[in-house]
Design a protein around this motif. Structure first.
Motif, short mmCIF file in Angstrom:
data_model
loop_
_atom_site.label_atom_id
_atom_site.label_comp_id
_atom_site.label_asym_id
_atom_site.label_seq_id
_atom_site.Cartn_x
_atom_site.Cartn_y
_atom_site.Cartn_z
N SER A 115 0.82 -1.22 0.00
CA SER A 115 0.00 0.00 0.00
C SER A 115 0.86 1.27 0.00
N CYS A 116 2.16 1.12 0.03
CA CYS A 116 3.03 2.30 0.06
C CYS A 116 3.45 2.72 -1.34
N ARG A 117 2.77 2.28 -2.37
CA ARG A 117 3.14 2.57 -3.74
C ARG A 117 3.29 4.08 -4.00
N ASP A 118 2.40 4.90 -3.42
CA ASP A 118 2.49 6.35 -3.62
C ASP A 118 3.78 6.91 -3.05
N TYR A 119 4.20 6.41 -1.90
CA TYR A 119 5.47 6.86 -1.31
C TYR A 119 6.64 6.48 -2.21
N ASN A 120 6.56 5.30 -2.77
CA ASN A 120 7.62 4.83 -3.67
C ASN A 120 7.74 5.75 -4.88
N VAL A 121 6.63 6.07 -5.49
CA VAL A 121 6.61 6.94 -6.67
C VAL A 121 7.14 8.33 -6.30
N THR A 122 6.70 8.86 -5.16
CA THR A 122 7.13 10.19 -4.72
C THR A 122 8.63 10.20 -4.44
N ALA A 123 9.11 9.19 -3.73
CA ALA A 123 10.55 9.12 -3.42
C ALA A 123 11.37 9.03 -4.69
N ASN A 124 10.95 8.19 -5.63
CA ASN A 124 11.67 8.07 -6.90
C ASN A 124 11.64 9.37 -7.69
N MET A 125 10.52 10.08 -7.64
CA MET A 125 10.41 11.35 -8.37
C MET A 125 11.35 12.39 -7.76
N ILE A 126 11.39 12.46 -6.43
CA ILE A 126 12.29 13.41 -5.76
C ILE A 126 13.74 13.07 -6.11
N MET A 127 14.10 11.80 -6.05
CA MET A 127 15.46 11.39 -6.37
C MET A 127 15.79 11.66 -7.83
N SER A 128 14.79 11.55 -8.70
CA SER A 128 15.00 11.82 -10.12
C SER A 128 15.23 13.32 -10.36
N TYR A 129 14.48 14.16 -9.66
CA TYR A 129 14.70 15.60 -9.79
C TYR A 129 16.07 16.00 -9.26
N ILE A 130 16.51 15.39 -8.17
CA ILE A 130 17.85 15.65 -7.64
C ILE A 130 18.90 15.25 -8.67
N GLY A 131 18.74 14.10 -9.27
CA GLY A 131 19.67 13.65 -10.30
C GLY A 131 19.68 14.55 -11.52
N THR A 132 18.51 15.00 -11.94
CA THR A 132 18.42 15.92 -13.07
C THR A 132 19.15 17.23 -12.75
N PHE A 133 18.92 17.73 -11.54
CA PHE A 133 19.58 18.96 -11.11
C PHE A 133 21.10 18.81 -11.18
N PHE A 134 21.64 17.73 -10.60
CA PHE A 134 23.08 17.55 -10.58
C PHE A 134 23.66 17.27 -11.96
N THR A 135 22.89 16.63 -12.81
CA THR A 135 23.36 16.42 -14.19
C THR A 135 23.50 17.76 -14.90
N ILE A 136 22.50 18.60 -14.77
CA ILE A 136 22.55 19.93 -15.40
C ILE A 136 23.66 20.76 -14.77
N TYR A 137 23.78 20.73 -13.46
CA TYR A 137 24.83 21.48 -12.76
C TYR A 137 26.21 21.02 -13.22
N SER A 138 26.39 19.72 -13.36
CA SER A 138 27.68 19.19 -13.82
C SER A 138 28.02 19.68 -15.22
N ILE A 139 27.03 19.74 -16.07
CA ILE A 139 27.26 20.22 -17.44
C ILE A 139 27.60 21.72 -17.43
N LEU A 140 26.87 22.49 -16.63
CA LEU A 140 27.14 23.92 -16.55
C LEU A 140 28.51 24.23 -15.95
N LEU A 141 29.00 23.35 -15.09
CA LEU A 141 30.32 23.57 -14.50
C LEU A 141 31.43 23.53 -15.55
N VAL A 142 31.17 22.89 -16.67
CA VAL A 142 32.16 22.90 -17.75
C VAL A 142 32.29 24.32 -18.31
N ILE A 143 31.19 25.03 -18.39
CA ILE A 143 31.24 26.43 -18.82
C ILE A 143 32.06 27.23 -17.82
#
Length: 178
Positions: free
Chosen positions: A129-157
């Motif tokens: 029954s915790c499926r919603d928590y799982n989806v939310t946690a994965n979404m938060i972790m995905s946004y964190i990963g997206t942020f750091f991927t973009i930040y890593s690319i911008l650091l090259v500039i």
């Protein structure tokens, strides 16, 4: 290891430098703009395909910084002067490049960990029954990963701009040969 990271972070500029960073702010904005990448989890593919090459660029930049100019120029950079009152210009420059590498490597490791999906909170708790928590946690972790991927690319500039500033400083310190 922790003391080394603290030293690098302090020479980089610490929390104050991070909060004032336009690259952090731009990364946050682009993460929101690129929400489809976070939702679809394609950021892991981008991270794992782009960052290793950029990591090579950052390591090459460190090599260039260590050999630019003559001994006199490197000696002048090793004195505490313009970038930070507590650290030499050379130490601040090296800390910036090392910071870029730490962020890029951390992002690649985070991407690998996220891709392997080791965290299924429903299985851990034996509770379907915790499926919603799982989806939310994965979404938060995905946004964190997206942020750091973009930040890593911008650091090259940012590292490219640092290289330009270093060469500019070198050119200004070449004595006139009259």
């Amino acid at each position: 290891m922790i003391d080394n990271f603290r030293s690098i972070f302090r020479a980089y500029g610490g929390w104050n430098s991070l909060w004032r960073s336009s690259y952090i702010r731009l990364s946050a904005i682009l993460t929101i703009v690129c929400f489809q990448i976070a939702i679809s989890e394609k950021w892991t593919e981008i991270s794992l395909s782009v960052l290793p090459s950029m990591l090579g660029f950052s390591i090459a930049a460190i090599a260039i910084v260590t050999v630019i100019g003559d001994d006199g120029f490197r000696k002048s950079l090793s004195k505490v002067s313009t970038i930070s009152d507590k650290f030499s210009d050379l130490e601040s420059l090296m800390a910036s490049f090392v910071w870029f590498i730490i962020v890029q490597v951390s992002t690649v490791i985070y991407s690998v960990a996220f891709s392997s999906k080791p965290y299924d909170f429903c299985k851990i708790n034996n509770n379907e029954s915790c499926r919603d928590y799982n989806v939310t946690a994965n979404m938060i972790m995905s946004y964190i990963g997206t942020f750091f991927t973009i930040y890593s690319i911008l650091l090259v500039i940012s590292s490219t701009i640092l290289m330009f500033q270093l060469f500019r400083l070198y050119i200004r310190n070449i004595p006139d040969s009259e």
